[in-house]
Write a protein that holds these residues in place. Structure first.
Motif, short mmCIF file in Angstrom:
data_model
loop_
_atom_site.label_atom_id
_atom_site.label_comp_id
_atom_site.label_asym_id
_atom_site.label_seq_id
_atom_site.Cartn_x
_atom_site.Cartn_y
_atom_site.Cartn_z
N ASN A 1 131.66 11.40 111.22
CA ASN A 1 130.85 12.60 112.00
C ASN A 1 131.46 13.68 112.43
O ASN A 1 130.82 14.85 112.86
CB ASN A 1 130.35 11.86 113.49
CG ASN A 1 129.50 10.59 113.38
OD1 ASN A 1 128.39 10.78 112.48
ND2 ASN A 1 129.87 9.66 113.99
N SER A 2 132.66 13.75 111.97
CA SER A 2 133.67 15.23 112.21
C SER A 2 133.64 16.02 111.13
O SER A 2 134.62 16.65 110.67
CB SER A 2 134.91 14.71 112.92
OG SER A 2 134.97 13.76 113.99
N ASN A 3 132.37 16.67 110.70
CA ASN A 3 132.36 17.47 109.67
C ASN A 3 132.02 18.62 110.28
O ASN A 3 131.03 18.94 110.97
CB ASN A 3 131.21 17.16 108.70
CG ASN A 3 131.50 15.74 108.10
OD1 ASN A 3 132.55 15.49 107.45
ND2 ASN A 3 130.82 14.74 108.37
N SER A 4 132.62 19.93 109.70
CA SER A 4 132.50 21.27 110.49
C SER A 4 132.83 22.37 109.41
O SER A 4 133.30 22.37 108.33
CB SER A 4 133.07 21.52 111.75
OG SER A 4 134.58 21.28 111.54
N THR B 1 133.09 27.85 114.85
CA THR B 1 133.11 26.73 114.07
C THR B 1 131.46 26.10 114.35
O THR B 1 131.02 26.06 115.49
CB THR B 1 133.91 25.60 114.97
OG1 THR B 1 135.17 26.05 114.80
CG2 THR B 1 133.92 24.16 114.18
N HIS B 2 131.08 25.50 113.16
CA HIS B 2 129.54 25.18 113.16
C HIS B 2 129.58 23.59 112.81
O HIS B 2 130.31 23.18 111.90
CB HIS B 2 128.77 25.83 112.38
CG HIS B 2 128.64 27.40 112.49
ND1 HIS B 2 127.72 27.74 113.31
CD2 HIS B 2 129.36 28.22 112.11
CE1 HIS B 2 128.01 29.02 113.28
NE2 HIS B 2 129.13 29.50 112.64
N SER B 3 129.05 22.65 113.49
CA SER B 3 129.02 21.37 113.10
C SER B 3 128.23 21.02 111.86
O SER B 3 127.13 21.79 111.68
CB SER B 3 128.48 20.48 114.26
OG SER B 3 129.14 20.54 115.25
N THR C 1 126.39 18.05 109.48
CA THR C 1 125.75 16.60 109.63
C THR C 1 125.06 16.45 108.08
O THR C 1 124.70 17.27 107.53
CB THR C 1 124.63 16.68 110.51
OG1 THR C 1 123.11 17.38 110.32
CG2 THR C 1 124.99 16.80 112.17
#
Length: 253
Positions: free
Chosen positions: A102-105, A112-114, A116
């Motif tokens: 889940n820790s993709n950015s 910083t933008h998450s 998904t």
């Protein structure tokens, strides 16, 4: 005497059988690397949790990898990082699954933008790969993650991850390299083959490299600064196991 000779012969045949059986059921060394086709971002962080392979000798197998968050932009122009180094039974690998956490950015202009990608987090990204593993041999496979094509900006200003990944092995790892000048043109290099495009962003010294290439490519160097024109090197021949050096390419102005 004949009985001794008979049992001696039987023993030699038995030893030969098990020796052949051991070689047939032997193991091979497999290394899996992560590399990147870059994008125009400051960082692209990808959370790699699992790598699985499918072979005709055991079905799906989860590999013991160095799981964690990787900045893809650290691994371009021929750079890579080792995800795993494992001993496997001989057989034929047909597919690879890459499972993300889940820790993709992505970092753009310091923000910083998450990211998904639900399908990758649940069942994994399935990649086709045909690699025969033979006993006592060593093999390398690269997962080439195209950061520029994988990070998508939506209409509402959100960034999503739609992974674009290709695979190649040490047997299919042709390379094209060169140096671009001047770098104040802020160029991007494209290798185009039959409508498929690979991207490279030269380093501070103008160096670029494409890996896993084979066949004929048209190489375009496109500047981002006005006052410069696109440079082209057409008909570049690449082949497995060799490096095609384009030398220094001058961007016209």
């Amino acid at each position: 005497m004949r009985r001794v000779a008979f049992f001696t012969g039987l023993m030699l045949m038995t030893l030969a059988f098990f020796a052949c059986k051991k070689e047939e059921d032997g193991t091979a060394q497999l290394k899996v690397y992560l590399t990147d086709a870059p994008g125009n971002f400051e960082h692209v962080f990808i959370d790699i949790q699992e790598v699985r392979i499918h072979s005709n000798n055991g079905g799906w197998t989860s590999l013991p990898i160095n799981a964690g968050v990787y900045d893809l932009l650290e691994f371009n122009n021929g750079m890579d990082t080792l995800l795993c180094n494992v001993e496997l039974p001989v057989g034929r690998i047909s597919q690879i699954r890459l499972v993300l956490g889940n820790s993709n950015s992505v970092v753009v202009d310091g923000t910083t933008h998450s990211l998904t990608t639900p399908s990758a987090q649940t069942s994994g990204l399935k990649l086709n790969l045909h690699q025969e593993l033979e006993a006592n041999e060593s093999y390398s496979i690269w997962l080439d993650f195209d950061a520029g094509s994988s990070v998508v900006l939506t209409g509402n200003g959100e960034y999503i991850l739609k992974p674009v990944i290709r695979t190649f092995s040490d047997l299919t790892n042709g390379k094209i390299k060169g140096i671009v000048t001047p770098m104040n043109a802020i160029p991007t290099v494209y290798a185009i083959q039959n409508g498929d495009t690979l991207t490279a962003i030269p380093d501070n010294n103008g160096f670029f490299m494409f890996c896993g290439v084979n066949g004929t490519y048209d190489v375009h160097i496109v500047p981002s600064v006005t006052g410069y024109s696109t440079a082209e090197v057409n008909g570049v021949q690449a082949s497995f196991g060799t490096i095609t050096d384009l030398g220094t390419i001058q961007i016209p102005n």
